[in-house]
Design a protein around this motif. Structure first.
Motif, short mmCIF file in Angstrom:
data_model
loop_
_atom_site.label_atom_id
_atom_site.label_comp_id
_atom_site.label_asym_id
_atom_site.label_seq_id
_atom_site.Cartn_x
_atom_site.Cartn_y
_atom_site.Cartn_z
N GLN A 133 32.76 39.98 36.05
CA GLN A 133 33.88 39.05 36.19
C GLN A 133 35.22 39.73 35.97
O GLN A 133 36.22 39.41 36.63
CB GLN A 133 33.69 37.88 35.23
CG GLN A 133 32.49 37.01 35.57
CD GLN A 133 32.50 35.69 34.84
OE1 GLN A 133 33.43 34.91 34.98
NE2 GLN A 133 31.46 35.44 34.05
N LEU A 151 36.18 41.33 39.16
CA LEU A 151 36.66 40.36 40.14
C LEU A 151 38.08 39.91 39.82
O LEU A 151 38.91 39.77 40.73
CB LEU A 151 35.71 39.16 40.18
CG LEU A 151 34.30 39.45 40.71
CD1 LEU A 151 33.41 38.23 40.56
CD2 LEU A 151 34.35 39.89 42.17
N GLN A 211 41.34 40.49 42.25
CA GLN A 211 42.18 39.36 42.63
C GLN A 211 43.63 39.56 42.22
O GLN A 211 44.55 39.20 42.96
CB GLN A 211 41.60 38.07 42.05
CG GLN A 211 40.31 37.63 42.75
CD GLN A 211 39.70 36.38 42.13
OE1 GLN A 211 39.46 36.31 40.94
NE2 GLN A 211 39.47 35.38 42.96
N ALA A 226 35.54 39.22 47.43
CA ALA A 226 35.86 38.91 46.04
C ALA A 226 37.11 38.05 45.89
O ALA A 226 37.17 37.16 45.04
CB ALA A 226 36.03 40.21 45.25
N LEU A 263 36.74 34.16 45.83
CA LEU A 263 35.88 33.50 44.86
C LEU A 263 36.69 32.63 43.89
O LEU A 263 37.71 33.07 43.36
CB LEU A 263 35.08 34.53 44.06
CG LEU A 263 34.13 35.44 44.87
CD1 LEU A 263 33.46 36.42 43.94
CD2 LEU A 263 33.10 34.61 45.61
N ASN A 323 36.41 30.01 40.29
CA ASN A 323 35.78 30.19 38.98
C ASN A 323 34.28 29.95 39.01
O ASN A 323 33.50 30.68 38.39
CB ASN A 323 36.43 29.24 37.96
CG ASN A 323 37.75 29.76 37.45
OD1 ASN A 323 38.04 30.95 37.56
ND2 ASN A 323 38.57 28.87 36.93
N ARG A 367 32.61 32.84 40.80
CA ARG A 367 32.78 34.08 40.03
C ARG A 367 31.74 34.17 38.93
O ARG A 367 31.24 35.25 38.61
CB ARG A 367 34.19 34.12 39.46
CG ARG A 367 34.59 35.49 38.90
CD ARG A 367 35.93 35.43 38.18
NE ARG A 367 37.00 35.11 39.08
CZ ARG A 367 37.80 34.05 38.95
NH1 ARG A 367 37.60 33.20 37.96
NH2 ARG A 367 38.77 33.82 39.79
#
Length: 282
Positions: free
Chosen positions: A137, A140, A144, A210, A213, A215, A218
């Protein structure tokens, strides 16, 4: 003198003189802004314990000049995210993201998506004990943030010749990523990019998805060890190139990982970008 009223996250702070604090905020409507909180170390009424890293605050201030520091006259604490301060793993990862925003975000450019992502990130870092896919996470979130800062890598074709993935040497499942170019290069073009490094097809496919995505999704994603290592290298090389510097908080975080999470390695003078806490991290 324009009056400012907004909510923001505190991403950096530095003592200034006997009673003032220089703080960097990432606000909902103005993006990153540099401010001075005059008398913050003395006035409990105007600044009731709210000037701490990660905290979400509402504030009132004034802008004297577009290039001058915004003067903060009053703060109210909305969410202190205290759990981040109390868990070393979350704290070190959180400081890394604060430094990314502090170094890479443009001054006074509104970006609501970054503000919302910081809220999601700090909420995630506050959820102790952490999930088994914690590192996944974090990767990710990292990608982001890179995308929202405008550094999204090109991962669909070679930046030099335009050949699409899968058409260059199909027998080799590896491609190369060039931080300077901000994307992939094929085997044929690789010699013109001396710092390019190999990235597997699986890592490329996952990173291409990615940034989409939310929450819920993710939380369901898991990386293989190879994807985790390659994605971390790609993100950090890209940030290093765009920022032009090495992140001090990342060095501390990497040493923490190398020492299997033991806190004894952290020196008292670790970094002037991260504020001291009980772990000795600055």
């Amino acid at each position: 003198m324009p009056r400012v009223k907004d909510k923001a996250f505190i991403i950096n702070k530095t003592d200034y003189g006997e009673s003032d604090i220089i703080i960097t905020l990432f606000s909902a409507s103005r993006g990153k802004i540099s401010c001075i909180a005059k008398g913050a170390k003395r006035s409990r009424r105007r600044f009731p314990g709210s000037i701490e890293l990660f905290s979400q605050i509402s504030f009132i201030g004034f802008i004297k000049h577009p290039l001058a520091l915004t003067r903060i006259d009053e703060c109210q604490l909305l969410n202190p995210y205290l759990a981040i301060q109390e868990e070393l793993k979350g704290y070190l990862n959180g400081c890394y993201f604060l430094e990314i925003i502090n170094r890479c975000a443009a001054e006074r450019q509104r970006n609501q998506k970054i503000f919302d992502l910081l809220e999601d990130l700090f909420t995630f870092l506050s959820e102790v004990p952490y999930n088994r896919n914690f590192n996944c996470q974090i990767r990710l979130f990292e990608l982001q943030i890179i995308t929202l800062l405008g550094f999204k890598p090109e991962l669909s074709q070679c930046l030099d010749c335009g050949v699409e993935l899968g058409n260059d040497n199909p027998g080799d499942r590896f491609f190369h990523f060039s931080p300077q170019s901000g994307g992939l290069v094929c085997n044929r073009c690789r010699p013109r990019h001396p710092t390019a490094f190999k990235v597997s097809q699986g890592t490329i496919n996952l990173l291409n998805q990615a940034h989409r995505l939310d929450n819920e999704l993710r939380n369901k994603v898991n990386f293989t060890p190879q994807v985790e290592i390659e994605s971390a290298r790609l993100c950090r090389a890209l940030l290093r190139w765009h920022s032009g510097c090495n992140f001090k908080s990342l060095k501390i975080l990497e040493r923490y990982v190398e020492n299997d999470g033991l806190p004894d390695f952290i020196p008292n003078h670790a970094s002037n970008q991260i504020i001291s806490n009980k772990y000795g991290v600055r």
